[in-house]
Design a protein around this motif. Structure first.
Motif, PDB file in Angstrom:
ATOM      1  N   PHE A 256       0.836  -1.203   0.000  1.00 18.93           N
ATOM      2  CA  PHE A 256       0.000   0.000   0.000  1.00 18.93           C
ATOM      3  C   PHE A 256       0.873   1.255   0.000  1.00 18.93           C
ATOM      4  O   PHE A 256       0.673   2.170  -0.816  1.00 18.93           O
ATOM      5  N   ARG A 259       2.786   2.205  -3.310  1.00 19.88           N
ATOM      6  CA  ARG A 259       2.004   2.940  -4.307  1.00 19.88           C
ATOM      7  C   ARG A 259       1.555   4.305  -3.791  1.00 19.88           C
ATOM      8  O   ARG A 259       1.469   5.273  -4.552  1.00 19.88           O
ATOM      9  N   TRP A 260       1.292   4.393  -2.506  1.00 21.29           N
ATOM     10  CA  TRP A 260       0.882   5.666  -1.891  1.00 21.29           C
ATOM     11  C   TRP A 260       1.984   6.706  -2.033  1.00 21.29           C
ATOM     12  O   TRP A 260       1.705   7.897  -2.275  1.00 21.29           O
ATOM     13  N   CYS A 269      -3.480   1.515  -4.656  1.00 21.09           N
ATOM     14  CA  CYS A 269      -2.786   1.248  -3.393  1.00 21.09           C
ATOM     15  C   CYS A 269      -3.322  -0.027  -2.753  1.00 21.09           C
ATOM     16  O   CYS A 269      -2.544  -0.863  -2.260  1.00 21.09           O
TER      17      CYS A 269
END
Length: 304
Positions: A256, A259-260, A269
């Motif tokens: 998560f 990608r965040w 995410c």
């Protein structure tokens, strides 16, 4: 220690996970249960720092190590993974952190021992390393946490916080104050219900979304559900052969945050989190944490 930038600061203790798998019966007091598999793998906040490193992220891990065999094992593995050591503190005494995980196909029970050691103040670590993001592996609150979050705000550092089985609930003023200052809060389903006192995941999501800009609730084989600034998202998981669920939640967090950090949409995410979590359960502990090319391949299998 000289200050230098870091993309992610991981602040949390290591653990050595003794993972017992293929249990031949239920575990209960007064009985002996045999296991068919045994693995010893580094865990705790090691999983977050190692997982980010494998995905090509620059991460500093603030952790303590001692003279004991468990510290030596994790340090040796961290060096094999080519992890940044500038956040490590070394003590001339044992710093033993051990978790025994009794792992079934759907879930696991855990028994943990953590050697008491005065932690480096989080505010100091943030001030020294000036990270873009700080990852906290469990729910933390109180005056020291308030100080740290204020320093994070001064440096423009975003805060990602997991929950784990640590005390605290939203009926407590200090917990609400902390959650209002973090950017992402990511409990699993049982933790979300406990922290909120809610009867359903949907109710828990709504209550937490009133406190935190982005809430992610991990649901294991059911995937994950999230809310960000009033927008709700759901991500199904994918079927995989389960060896051990220990570390899957931490690997989800890594995917998560990966990608965040790029500013990806919430759905992307969540997909990366689910892919990393699903890959993790196919091996003991976090040993199957993905590298960047592997994540790309796994994402093609995630239902969208």
């Amino acid at each position: 220690m000289p200050s230098r930038p870091a993309t992610v600061l991981v602040a949390g203790a290591y653990s050595v996970d003794l993972v017992l798998t293929d249990l031949r019966g239920p575990v209960s007091a007064g009985t002996e249960v045999w296991a068919s598999g045994l693995d010893m793998v580094p865990g705790g906040a090691f999983t977050l720092a190692m997982g980010l490193r494998r995905l090509g992220r620059r991460a500093v891990w603030a952790a303590d190590f001692g003279t004991d065999v468990f510290s030596r094992e994790v340090l040796a593995t961290a060096r094999r993974e080519d992890m940044d050591e500038t956040g490590f503190r070394h003590h001339r005494r044992p710093v033993r952190n051990v978790t025994v995980a009794l792992s079934g196909h759907q879930d696991r029970a855990m028994i943990t021992y953590e050697e008491p050691v005065p932690a480096r103040p989080l505010a100091e670590s943030i001030d020294v390393f000036r990270p873009g993001v700080v990852m906290l592996p469990h729910l933390r609150f109180g005056p020291d946490m308030t100080d740290a979050l204020e320093v994070a705000a001064q440096h423009g550092t975003r805060v990602f916080m997991d929950c784990q089985d640590y005390p605290g609930h939203i009926g407590m003023d200090e917990v609400r104050k902390t959650l209002a200052q973090v950017d992402v809060f990511a409990p699993n389903e049982s933790e979300a219900l406990r922290v909120t006192g809610a009867g359903t995941v949907e109710e828990a999501l709504g209550l937490l979304a009133g406190l935190v800009p982005t809430v992610v609730i991990k649901q294991g084989a059911a995937g994950a559900v999230a809310s960000a600034n009033g927008r709700r998202a759901v991500q199904a998981s994918l079927p995989v052969p389960v060896v051990d669920t220990t570390g899957a939640g931490d690997c989800f967090d890594v995917g998560f945050v990966h990608r965040w950090l790029d500013g990806s949409p919430l759905d992307d995410c969540l997909a990366a989190g689910v892919a990393c979590g699903a890959a993790a359960v196919t091996g003991p502990g976090s040993s199957n944490a993905l590298k960047a090319p592997e994540l790309t391949a796994w994402l093609t299998r995630v239902p969208r």
